[in-house]
Design a protein around this motif. Structure first.
Motif, short mmCIF file in Angstrom:
data_model
loop_
_atom_site.label_atom_id
_atom_site.label_comp_id
_atom_site.label_asym_id
_atom_site.label_seq_id
_atom_site.Cartn_x
_atom_site.Cartn_y
_atom_site.Cartn_z
N LYS A 261 -11.44 -24.82 -34.50
CA LYS A 261 -11.89 -24.51 -33.15
C LYS A 261 -10.70 -24.51 -32.18
O LYS A 261 -10.60 -23.66 -31.30
CB LYS A 261 -12.96 -25.50 -32.69
CG LYS A 261 -14.30 -25.30 -33.38
CD LYS A 261 -15.31 -26.31 -32.88
CE LYS A 261 -16.63 -26.17 -33.57
NZ LYS A 261 -17.44 -25.06 -33.05
N VAL B 176 -9.22 -21.41 -29.84
CA VAL B 176 -9.01 -21.51 -28.39
C VAL B 176 -7.56 -21.16 -28.05
O VAL B 176 -7.29 -20.40 -27.11
CB VAL B 176 -9.37 -22.92 -27.88
CG1 VAL B 176 -8.84 -23.15 -26.47
CG2 VAL B 176 -10.88 -23.13 -27.91
N GLU B 177 -6.62 -21.68 -28.82
CA GLU B 177 -5.21 -21.41 -28.55
C GLU B 177 -4.88 -19.93 -28.73
O GLU B 177 -4.08 -19.37 -28.00
CB GLU B 177 -4.32 -22.30 -29.42
CG GLU B 177 -4.39 -23.76 -28.97
CD GLU B 177 -3.67 -24.72 -29.90
OE1 GLU B 177 -3.38 -24.36 -31.07
OE2 GLU B 177 -3.40 -25.85 -29.45
N GLU C 180 -6.07 -18.27 -25.64
CA GLU C 180 -5.14 -18.55 -24.54
C GLU C 180 -3.91 -17.64 -24.62
O GLU C 180 -3.44 -17.12 -23.60
CB GLU C 180 -4.70 -20.02 -24.57
CG GLU C 180 -5.76 -20.98 -24.13
CD GLU C 180 -5.33 -22.44 -24.24
OE1 GLU C 180 -5.81 -23.24 -23.44
OE2 GLU C 180 -4.52 -22.78 -25.14
N GLN D 223 -15.44 -15.74 -24.05
CA GLN D 223 -14.12 -16.20 -24.50
C GLN D 223 -13.53 -17.18 -23.51
O GLN D 223 -12.91 -18.17 -23.90
CB GLN D 223 -13.19 -14.99 -24.69
CG GLN D 223 -13.61 -14.11 -25.85
CD GLN D 223 -12.86 -12.79 -25.87
OE1 GLN D 223 -12.62 -12.18 -24.84
NE2 GLN D 223 -12.49 -12.34 -27.06
N LYS E 88 -15.12 -20.46 -24.00
CA LYS E 88 -14.56 -21.15 -25.18
C LYS E 88 -13.25 -21.84 -24.82
O LYS E 88 -13.00 -22.97 -25.23
CB LYS E 88 -14.36 -20.14 -26.31
CG LYS E 88 -14.04 -20.77 -27.64
CD LYS E 88 -14.12 -19.75 -28.76
CE LYS E 88 -14.12 -20.44 -30.09
NZ LYS E 88 -14.43 -19.53 -31.18
N ILE E 89 -12.42 -21.17 -24.04
CA ILE E 89 -11.15 -21.77 -23.61
C ILE E 89 -11.42 -23.04 -22.80
O ILE E 89 -10.70 -24.03 -22.93
CB ILE E 89 -10.32 -20.75 -22.80
CG1 ILE E 89 -9.76 -19.67 -23.74
CG2 ILE E 89 -9.17 -21.44 -22.06
CD1 ILE E 89 -9.05 -18.54 -23.03
N THR F 196 -13.52 -25.21 -23.25
CA THR F 196 -13.92 -26.35 -24.10
C THR F 196 -12.73 -27.04 -24.77
O THR F 196 -12.92 -27.97 -25.55
CB THR F 196 -14.91 -25.90 -25.20
OG1 THR F 196 -14.23 -25.01 -26.10
CG2 THR F 196 -16.14 -25.22 -24.62
N LYS F 197 -11.52 -26.60 -24.47
CA LYS F 197 -10.33 -27.12 -25.17
C LYS F 197 -10.23 -28.65 -25.07
O LYS F 197 -9.96 -29.32 -26.08
CB LYS F 197 -9.06 -26.48 -24.62
CG LYS F 197 -7.81 -26.94 -25.35
CD LYS F 197 -6.57 -26.22 -24.87
CE LYS F 197 -5.35 -26.65 -25.66
NZ LYS F 197 -4.15 -25.92 -25.24
#
Length: 129
Positions: free
Chosen positions: A42, A46-47, A50, A63, A66-67, A69-70
């Motif tokens: 996960k 995310v990375e 980014e 998207q 989702k970022i 939620t890092k």
């Protein structure tokens, strides 16, 4: 004379082992190792998002969510690492001996890169006749 029946070839025999798909091998990973892999995946996702955003790509709302939620993903990973008895690789010492999140400290990596550039220049000077 009797009429001859049309000849049909016999059906090929399929061994039982090939007829059914073999079961996948049992996992040797522990439940905590599986959790670690799940959260690492996960985090990689995310990375990657980014990086795409930094590269100028426009991301859709899902998207971007989702970022966002890092930090939650990192928190889950830290819990897993603590349970496993592993050190948190996202932490690194600062020059004053304090610990900080490595992802928040970009200036340290830039400074470190400059140190390497300086040392290369010194070597070049030393090699000159």
């Amino acid at each position: 004379p009797e009429p001859m029946a049309a000849w049909t070839p016999p059906a090929p025999e399929v061994p039982a082992a090939k007829a059914a798909k073999p079961a996948p091998p049992a996992s040797t990973l522990t439940e905590i190792e599986k959790k670690e892999l799940k959260w690492k995946k996960k985090l990689r996702e995310v990375e990657a998002l980014e990086q795409r955003r930094q590269g100028g790509e426009a991301l859709v709302a899902k998207q971007l969510e989702k970022i966002a939620t890092k930090q939650d993903i990192l928190a889950e990973l830290r819990l897993v690492w603590k349970e496993m008895g592993k050190e948190d690789p996202t932490l690194k010492p600062k020059t004053k001996g304090n610990w900080a999140d490595a992802s928040d400290d970009e200036s340290a990596s830039e400074h470190h890169h400059e140190d390497f550039e300086d040392s290369d220049e010194e070597e070049e000077v030393a090699e000159a006749p």
